[in-house]
Write an enzyme that holds these catalytic residues in place. Structure first.
Site, PDB file in Angstrom:
ATOM      1  N   ALA A 172       3.392   1.220  -3.903  1.00 24.82           N
ATOM      2  CA  ALA A 172       2.973   1.356  -4.306  1.00 24.82           C
ATOM      3  C   ALA A 172       1.658   2.123  -3.612  1.00 24.82           C
ATOM      4  O   ALA A 172       1.033   2.266  -2.418  1.00 24.82           O
ATOM      5  CB  ALA A 172       1.983   0.090  -4.937  1.00 24.82           C
ATOM      6  N   ILE A 202       1.992  -2.195   0.125  1.00 27.92           N
ATOM      7  CA  ILE A 202       0.497  -1.007  -1.018  1.00 27.92           C
ATOM      8  C   ILE A 202      -0.365   0.405  -0.041  1.00 27.92           C
ATOM      9  O   ILE A 202       0.040  -0.152   1.189  1.00 27.92           O
ATOM     10  CB  ILE A 202       0.051  -1.575  -1.319  1.00 27.92           C
ATOM     11  N   LYS A 203      -0.214   1.360  -0.081  1.00 28.95           N
ATOM     12  CA  LYS A 203      -0.679   2.561   0.321  1.00 28.95           C
ATOM     13  C   LYS A 203      -2.215   2.277  -0.137  1.00 28.95           C
ATOM     14  O   LYS A 203      -2.127   2.747  -1.237  1.00 28.95           O
ATOM     15  CB  LYS A 203      -0.081   3.838   0.411  1.00 28.95           C
ATOM     16  N   THR A 204      -2.763   2.304   0.885  1.00 30.40           N
ATOM     17  CA  THR A 204      -4.058   2.764   0.161  1.00 30.40           C
ATOM     18  C   THR A 204      -5.899   3.200   1.013  1.00 30.40           C
ATOM     19  O   THR A 204      -4.772   3.227   2.228  1.00 30.40           O
ATOM     20  CB  THR A 204      -5.029   1.315   0.046  1.00 30.40           C
TER      21      THR A 204
END
Ligand code: R5P
Length: 292
Positions: A172, A202-204
């Protein structure tokens, strides 16, 4: 022909040694199935527990981005230094040699361009094509707080369901609109929603204040997004701080391929991510490699 009976039998059964049961090295991933874990182990280095993903998927919504005009010329020389390439199927099929050993993370959401509302995405790649391309994960953009928030979340949950069926993880990608806050409270919210709804990692974005609360409250691995090009030392410092505060690596694009010396920069990023090198030392490495 069958083996002759009785040869070394007691020895080969090792009856005095219990079979070892190993836990899986990635946060929150121990209950996944074998194929899923095997693919994640190709993205994340099992020794460091981290990854250097090279993001080159920008063209899917903004066309030939600076540094990506010619992926064959500008990016292929960088590929051997990346653990993972994050890209579209168009670039994968047209430019990346099938002999490449890097894990592939395929961009599977799309449908919007920089000329329109970016959050208006759909699933843009059939699961059969991800399987055919032997990808290690599928990336979906999730716009928490965006105009098409619900649609983008459902895109992600659909890919999680389909990916679970075939053992392919879903990444995500938390997208931040122009007017959205970029603080710990927002990223905790965005990352946790993605993890709760099944994203495998997850990439943030990195933030100076409270990034450790974003990683702590997210039960699956987080990789740090690079963002706009900043000076090399600053980018290395950001990557260093992110992994020291709990990120399981980086997914960087422009801060690598828009660097004055991309091959030197990706090696410096690797030193920070995999060897816990300080930003100062990694920057020295960058300068030394750049001048070679
Ligand atoms: C994110 O929204 C897309 O995946 C981008 O194309 C890419 O990940 C951005 O990478 P960077 O911000 O490091 O250039």
């Amino acid at each position: 022909m069958p083996d002759a009976d009785g040869i070394k039998e007691a020895k080969m059964f090792h009856c005095d040694m219990l079979q070892q049961t190993q836990g899986f090295f990635l946060k929150g991933s121990n209950s996944l199935d074998w194929g899923m874990k095997n693919r994640l182990s190709r993205i994340f280095n099992p020794v460091s527990g981290r990854t250097v993903m090279l993001a080159i998927d920008h063209g899917y919504f903004q066309g030939p981005t600076t540094g990506l005009e010619r992926v064959d010329i500008n990016i292929l020389p960088l590929a051997p230094y990346a653990d993972t390439l994050m890209l579209t199927r168009g670039i994968l099929r047209s430019v990346i040699p099938p002999s490449a050993s890097q894990a592939i993370v395929l961009r599977v959401s799309g449908g919007a361009s920089i000329l329109k509302e970016l959050s208006n995405e759909e699933i843009a790649v059939d699961i059969e094509d991800s399987i055919r391309l032997n990808v290690c994960a599928m990336a979906v953009q999730v716009f928490i707080g965006g105009e098409f928030e619900r649609q983008s979340i459902i895109n992600m949950t659909k890919m999680v369901d389909i990916g679970n069926r075939y053992g392919i993880p879903t990444l995500a990608v938390t997208a931040v609109g122009k007017d959205m806050a970029r603080d710990a409270k927002y990223f905790r919210l965005a990352c946790r929603i993605c993890a709760e709804l099944g994203a495998h990692y997850i990439k943030t974005y990195y933030i100076d204040k409270g990034f450790e609360t974003v990683t702590a409250s997210c039960p699956v691995p987080i990789v740090m997004a690079g963002g706009k090009k900043i000076p090399e030392l600053d980018a290395l410092t950001m990557a260093y701080n992110a992994v020291q505060k709990g990120a399981a690596g980086v997914d960087m694009g422009r801060n690598i391929f828009q660097s004055k010396a991309p091959i030197a920069m990706i090696q410096a990023v690797r030193a920070v991510v995999h060897d816990n090198e300080t930003p100062k030392k990694a920057f020295e490495l960058y300068k030394a490699l750049k001048n070679k």
